[in-house]
Design an enzyme around this catalytic site. Structure first.
Site, PDB file in Angstrom:
ATOM      1  N   GLY A 119      15.042  12.343 -21.449  1.00 25.17           N
ATOM      2  CA  GLY A 119      15.305  11.074 -22.041  1.00 25.17           C
ATOM      3  C   GLY A 119      13.821  10.331 -22.350  1.00 25.17           C
ATOM      4  N   HIS A 120      13.077  11.254 -22.881  1.00 27.01           N
ATOM      5  CA  HIS A 120      11.584  10.724 -23.419  1.00 27.01           C
ATOM      6  C   HIS A 120      11.838   9.634 -24.421  1.00 27.01           C
ATOM      7  CE1 HIS A 120       7.252  12.205 -23.802  1.00 27.01           C
ATOM      8  NE2 HIS A 120       7.188  10.968 -23.583  1.00 27.01           N
TER       9      HIS A 120
ATOM     10  N   TYR B  36      13.087   3.657 -14.516  1.00 30.43           N
ATOM     11  CA  TYR B  36      12.123   2.654 -14.436  1.00 30.43           C
ATOM     12  C   TYR B  36      12.106   1.438 -15.171  1.00 30.43           C
ATOM     13  CZ  TYR B  36       7.564   0.402 -15.511  1.00 30.43           C
ATOM     14  OH  TYR B  36       6.374  -0.501 -16.025  1.00 30.43           O
TER      15      TYR B  36
ATOM     16  N   ASP C 147       5.412  -5.687   2.405  1.00 32.29           N
ATOM     17  CA  ASP C 147       6.539  -5.161   1.501  1.00 32.29           C
ATOM     18  C   ASP C 147       7.118  -6.476   0.792  1.00 32.29           C
ATOM     19  OD1 ASP C 147       8.788  -4.175   0.328  1.00 32.29           O
ATOM     20  OD2 ASP C 147       8.944  -2.494   1.579  1.00 32.29           O
TER      21      ASP C 147
ATOM     22  N   ASN D 181       1.313   0.065 -22.885  1.00 25.52           N
ATOM     23  CA  ASN D 181       0.745   0.901 -22.016  1.00 25.52           C
ATOM     24  C   ASN D 181      -0.641   0.575 -21.824  1.00 25.52           C
ATOM     25  OD1 ASN D 181       3.181   2.550 -22.786  1.00 25.52           O
ATOM     26  ND2 ASN D 181       2.074   4.075 -21.814  1.00 25.52           N
TER      27      ASN D 181
ATOM     28  N   LEU E 160       0.908  -1.098  -0.026  1.00 22.96           N
ATOM     29  CA  LEU E 160      -0.042  -0.140  -0.123  1.00 22.96           C
ATOM     30  C   LEU E 160       0.704   1.232  -0.059  1.00 22.96           C
ATOM     31  CD1 LEU E 160      -2.901  -1.043   2.609  1.00 22.96           C
ATOM     32  CD2 LEU E 160      -2.680  -1.243   0.053  1.00 22.96           C
TER      33      LEU E 160
ATOM     34  N   LYS F 256      13.142  -2.488 -14.242  1.00 24.61           N
ATOM     35  CA  LYS F 256      12.316  -3.649 -14.864  1.00 24.61           C
ATOM     36  C   LYS F 256      13.127  -4.697 -15.693  1.00 24.61           C
ATOM     37  CE  LYS F 256       8.217  -4.278 -14.613  1.00 24.61           C
ATOM     38  NZ  LYS F 256       7.600  -4.880 -13.290  1.00 24.61           N
TER      39      LYS F 256
ATOM     40  N   LYS G 225      -0.655   9.069 -14.394  1.00 24.43           N
ATOM     41  CA  LYS G 225      -0.570   8.659 -15.629  1.00 24.43           C
ATOM     42  C   LYS G 225      -1.432   9.439 -16.671  1.00 24.43           C
ATOM     43  CE  LYS G 225       2.110   5.179 -13.869  1.00 24.43           C
ATOM     44  NZ  LYS G 225       1.544   4.055 -13.611  1.00 24.43           N
TER      45      LYS G 225
ATOM     46  N   THR H 236       7.163  -4.934 -18.875  1.00 25.22           N
ATOM     47  CA  THR H 236       6.735  -3.915 -19.694  1.00 25.22           C
ATOM     48  C   THR H 236       7.341  -3.884 -21.054  1.00 25.22           C
ATOM     49  OG1 THR H 236       7.014  -1.486 -19.954  1.00 25.22           O
ATOM     50  CG2 THR H 236       8.547  -2.378 -18.287  1.00 25.22           C
ATOM     51  N   ASP H 237       6.782  -3.248 -21.941  1.00 22.25           N
ATOM     52  CA  ASP H 237       7.622  -3.056 -23.315  1.00 22.25           C
ATOM     53  C   ASP H 237       8.729  -2.231 -23.115  1.00 22.25           C
ATOM     54  OD1 ASP H 237       6.036  -0.801 -23.196  1.00 22.25           O
ATOM     55  OD2 ASP H 237       5.242  -1.007 -25.171  1.00 22.25           O
ATOM     56  N   GLU H 238       8.555  -1.334 -22.265  1.00 18.84           N
ATOM     57  CA  GLU H 238       9.793  -0.297 -22.010  1.00 18.84           C
ATOM     58  C   GLU H 238      11.153  -0.814 -21.853  1.00 18.84           C
ATOM     59  OE1 GLU H 238       8.360   3.133 -19.619  1.00 18.84           O
ATOM     60  OE2 GLU H 238       6.320   2.675 -20.024  1.00 18.84           O
TER      61      GLU H 238
HETATM   62  P1  NAD Z   1       0.742   0.703  -9.899  1.00 18.06           P
HETATM   63  O1  NAD Z   1       1.703   1.645  -9.649  1.00 18.06           O
HETATM   64  O2  NAD Z   1      -0.829   1.046 -10.048  1.00 18.06           O
HETATM   65  O3  NAD Z   1       0.323  -0.417  -8.956  1.00 18.06           O
HETATM   66  C1  NAD Z   1       1.776  -0.880  -7.977  1.00 18.06           C
HETATM   67  C2  NAD Z   1       1.222  -1.635  -6.855  1.00 18.06           C
HETATM   68  O4  NAD Z   1       2.208  -2.325  -6.393  1.00 18.06           O
HETATM   69  C3  NAD Z   1       0.566  -0.811  -5.908  1.00 18.06           C
HETATM   70  O5  NAD Z   1      -0.465  -1.416  -5.109  1.00 18.06           O
HETATM   71  C4  NAD Z   1       1.687  -0.529  -4.505  1.00 18.06           C
HETATM   72  O6  NAD Z   1       1.398  -0.270  -3.338  1.00 18.06           O
HETATM   73  C5  NAD Z   1       2.427  -2.025  -4.799  1.00 18.06           C
HETATM   74  N1  NAD Z   1       3.681  -2.018  -4.528  1.00 18.06           N
HETATM   75  C6  NAD Z   1       4.691  -0.964  -4.648  1.00 18.06           C
HETATM   76  N2  NAD Z   1       5.906  -1.443  -4.139  1.00 18.06           N
HETATM   77  C7  NAD Z   1       5.702  -2.312  -3.173  1.00 18.06           C
HETATM   78  C8  NAD Z   1       6.228  -3.186  -2.443  1.00 18.06           C
HETATM   79  N3  NAD Z   1       7.496  -2.880  -2.029  1.00 18.06           N
HETATM   80  N4  NAD Z   1       5.795  -4.385  -1.637  1.00 18.06           N
HETATM   81  C9  NAD Z   1       4.455  -4.589  -2.033  1.00 18.06           C
HETATM   82  N5  NAD Z   1       3.722  -3.872  -3.066  1.00 18.06           N
HETATM   83  C10 NAD Z   1       4.371  -3.053  -3.584  1.00 18.06           C
HETATM   84  O7  NAD Z   1       1.161  -0.104 -11.018  1.00 18.06           O
HETATM   85  P2  NAD Z   1       0.405  -0.930 -12.422  1.00 18.06           P
HETATM   86  O8  NAD Z   1       0.450   0.280 -13.524  1.00 18.06           O
HETATM   87  O9  NAD Z   1      -0.547  -1.581 -11.969  1.00 18.06           O
HETATM   88  O10 NAD Z   1       1.442  -1.638 -12.945  1.00 18.06           O
HETATM   89  C11 NAD Z   1       1.565  -2.974 -12.456  1.00 18.06           C
HETATM   90  C12 NAD Z   1       2.904  -3.892 -13.103  1.00 18.06           C
HETATM   91  O11 NAD Z   1       2.616  -4.160 -14.435  1.00 18.06           O
HETATM   92  C13 NAD Z   1       3.974  -3.176 -12.846  1.00 18.06           C
HETATM   93  O12 NAD Z   1       5.135  -4.421 -12.486  1.00 18.06           O
HETATM   94  C14 NAD Z   1       4.444  -2.721 -13.966  1.00 18.06           C
HETATM   95  O13 NAD Z   1       5.688  -2.531 -14.211  1.00 18.06           O
HETATM   96  C15 NAD Z   1       3.636  -3.344 -15.085  1.00 18.06           C
HETATM   97  N6  NAD Z   1       3.242  -2.685 -16.417  1.00 18.06           N
HETATM   98  C16 NAD Z   1       2.397  -1.787 -16.263  1.00 18.06           C
HETATM   99  C17 NAD Z   1       1.994  -1.112 -17.340  1.00 18.06           C
HETATM  100  C18 NAD Z   1       1.019   0.310 -17.219  1.00 18.06           C
HETATM  101  O14 NAD Z   1       0.691   0.857 -18.433  1.00 18.06           O
HETATM  102  N7  NAD Z   1       0.444   0.673 -16.226  1.00 18.06           N
HETATM  103  C19 NAD Z   1       2.352  -1.721 -18.712  1.00 18.06           C
HETATM  104  C20 NAD Z   1       3.045  -2.699 -18.524  1.00 18.06           C
HETATM  105  C21 NAD Z   1       3.517  -3.364 -17.599  1.00 18.06           C
HETATM  106  P1  TYD Z   2       2.640   7.677 -18.910  1.00 23.10           P
HETATM  107  O1  TYD Z   2       1.158   7.653 -18.747  1.00 23.10           O
HETATM  108  O2  TYD Z   2       3.509   8.113 -17.771  1.00 23.10           O
HETATM  109  O3  TYD Z   2       3.027   6.257 -19.431  1.00 23.10           O
HETATM  110  P2  TYD Z   2       4.790   5.868 -19.813  1.00 23.10           P
HETATM  111  O4  TYD Z   2       5.829   6.949 -19.711  1.00 23.10           O
HETATM  112  O5  TYD Z   2       5.123   4.816 -19.014  1.00 23.10           O
HETATM  113  O6  TYD Z   2       4.611   5.387 -21.244  1.00 23.10           O
HETATM  114  O7  TYD Z   2       2.965   8.785 -20.191  1.00 23.10           O
HETATM  115  C1  TYD Z   2       2.362   8.215 -21.636  1.00 23.10           C
HETATM  116  C2  TYD Z   2       3.037   9.324 -22.521  1.00 23.10           C
HETATM  117  O8  TYD Z   2       2.480  10.422 -22.038  1.00 23.10           O
HETATM  118  C3  TYD Z   2       4.476   9.689 -22.303  1.00 23.10           C
HETATM  119  O9  TYD Z   2       4.953   9.599 -23.602  1.00 23.10           O
HETATM  120  C4  TYD Z   2       4.613  10.756 -21.490  1.00 23.10           C
HETATM  121  C5  TYD Z   2       3.280  11.583 -21.871  1.00 23.10           C
HETATM  122  N1  TYD Z   2       2.938  12.496 -20.758  1.00 23.10           N
HETATM  123  C6  TYD Z   2       2.523  13.779 -21.021  1.00 23.10           C
HETATM  124  O10 TYD Z   2       2.778  14.388 -22.277  1.00 23.10           O
HETATM  125  N2  TYD Z   2       1.985  14.855 -20.017  1.00 23.10           N
HETATM  126  C7  TYD Z   2       1.748  14.039 -18.769  1.00 23.10           C
HETATM  127  O11 TYD Z   2       1.263  14.909 -17.990  1.00 23.10           O
HETATM  128  C8  TYD Z   2       1.915  12.668 -18.433  1.00 23.10           C
HETATM  129  C9  TYD Z   2       1.816  12.151 -16.968  1.00 23.10           C
HETATM  130  C10 TYD Z   2       2.634  11.763 -19.606  1.00 23.10           C
END
Ligand code: NAD
Ligand code: TYD
Length: 359
Positions: free
Chosen positions: A299-300, A162, A61, A191, A37, A166, A201, A136-138
């Site tokens: 580094g975008h 990040y 944790d 994403n 949390l 990963k 996000k 992630t694809d990143e």
């Molecule tokens: P999020 O940040 O919304 O959620 C992360 C969760 O992990 C939270 O509930 C947080 O409390 C918990 N957490 C963080 N540190 C912790 C710790 N030390 N111990 C236990 N719990 C912990 O993230 P998300 O967007 O739901 O992403 C989830 C996973 O999917 C991640 O591994 C992310 O890299 C991967 N992912 C995300 C996306 C995306 O677009 N959001 C895309 C591809 C992969």
């Molecule tokens: P984000 O949702 O942070 O995902 P990621 O960086 O993991 O792809 O950002 C998505 C795209 O949007 C990324 O190119 C950065 C851009 N962005 C903005 O232009 N303005 C914003 O306020 C945010 C949060 C992201």
């Protein structure tokens, strides 16, 4: 009945996955959700399931070896689905260390505890135990604008703290598979968007700001491209990989839905205009005049795009939710959950927003 240990289930994708799994399997599975949390973890995301007999929440944790080992000792875990991570690129640029701590060391703890619980004296593993690492694809880096896709064979080239953390966690999972024959899979997804996404996000931030008449910050020229997937399609892919995928394999998951950030923002504005009733005072606030170009992210990465051929051909998974429909469903969800948004945008979020955005 299988027992799932889900890490990070109180976050965006983890909570959607838990909802998806209960919808699909009902009382036929048990889920233990382990989450520290952090700011990103929100028990409100799981209100609808918290009273289920086959659901348990444990606040811990993933870096805490004793706590994680105890969970494995006290429960017969069949599946691990490992979401827990620090997930926001902008935060990783400001404070990289916590990303290494949680994403790399936390994954090492999860792997080690699962291995200790599942390994037999001869070094093989107990039958039908599986670990899925959600990535992630990143990790593949940045693509040029004019073509090319990420395949499972694309070399890793992460460019942000990040994605580097990963990539480190993925490498550890690969090392466990190669060294110990540890029963795992990795998914690398593009994403996600949908309900319960924290408004740091892009998509929820734009929805929230537009409805409040606040500026819409666009990094750089707004032409960076992301490949957006509706979160429920991701949840389905994770389940299908774990049940139908070949062990030790990596699967890329993506929506074939590439869009520039500026296009996403304009689609959100148009959709909000279509969906808001005539007499809603927010209708007058939602306008392209709010679009504000700001300093670019350091580094975008320019473009991400997944080739999901392997998961389609081997497993039969395909994205089901078209972007137009997915974004409407997402906006409807945010309309219906104003209280959720009010809670997550108070307190620490306010402070983060003020430090991060000068617009
Ligand atoms: P999020 O940040 O919304 O959620 C992360 C969760 O992990 C939270 O509930 C947080 O409390 C918990 N957490 C963080 N540190 C912790 C710790 N030390 N111990 C236990 N719990 C912990 O993230 P998300 O967007 O739901 O992403 C989830 C996973 O999917 C991640 O591994 C992310 O890299 C991967 N992912 C995300 C996306 C995306 O677009 N959001 C895309 C591809 C992969
Ligand atoms: P984000 O949702 O942070 O995902 P990621 O960086 O993991 O792809 O950002 C998505 C795209 O949007 C990324 O190119 C950065 C851009 N962005 C903005 O232009 N303005 C914003 O306020 C945010 C949060 C992201």
């Amino acid at each position: 009945m299988k027992t799932y240990l889900v890490t990070g289930g109180a976050g965006f994708i983890g909570s959607n996955y838990i909802h998806y799994m209960f919808k699909k399997y009902g009382d036929g599975i048990r889920i233990i959700n382990v989450d520290a949390l952090t700011y990103a973890g929100n028990p409100e995301n799981l209100k609808e399931v918290e009273d289920r007999e086959n659901y348990t929440f444990i606040k811990a944790d993933i870096c805490d070896k004793e706590a994680i080992a105890r969970i494995f000792a006290e429960n017969e875990i069949d599946r691990v689905v490992h979401f827990a991570a620090e997930s926001h690129v902008d935060r990783s640029i400001r404070n990289p260390e916590i990303f290494v701590q949680t994403n790399v060391l936390g994954t090492a703890v999860m792997l080690n505890c699962a291995k200790a619980a599942w390994e037999l004296p001869d070094g093989s593993f107990r039958e039908d135990k599986k670990f899925l690492h959600v990535s992630t694809d990143e990790v593949y880096g940045s693509l040029e604008e004019d073509g090319g896709y990420f395949y499972e064979t694309t070399p890793y080239a992460p460019r942000s703290p990040y994605s580097a953390s990963k990539a480190g966690s993925d490498m550890l999972v690969k090392a466990y598979m190669d060294t110990y024959h540890f029963p795992a899979n990795i998914t690398n997804c593009s994403n996600n968007y949908g309900p319960y996404q924290f408004p740091e996000k892009l998509i929820p931030l734009i929805i929230h700001n537009a409805l409040n008449g606040k500026k819409l910050p666009v990094y750089g020229d707004g032409k960076n491209v992301r490949d957006w997937l509706y979160v429920e399609d991701h949840a389905k892919a994770i389940d299908m990989v774990q049940e139908k995928g070949r062990l030790f394999e990596t699967y890329n998951v993506g929506g074939h839905n590439e869009k520039q950030n500026i296009e996403i923002i304009k689609i959100i504005l148009e959709t909000l205009q279509e969906m808001l009733p005539e007499n809603d005072p927010r209708k007058a606030l939602v306008s392209e005049d709010l679009i504000t170009y700001v300093e670019d992210r350091k580094g975008h990465d320019r473009r991400y795009a997944i080739a999901p051929d392997k998961i389609r051909e081997e497993i039969g998974w395909e994205p089901e939710t078209m972007f137009k429909e997915g974004i409407r469903r997402t906006i409807e969800w945010y309309f219906a959950h104003e209280e959720w948004m009010a809670h997550v945008t108070s307190g620490d979020y306010q402070k983060y927003y003020e430090e991060m955005y000068t617009v």
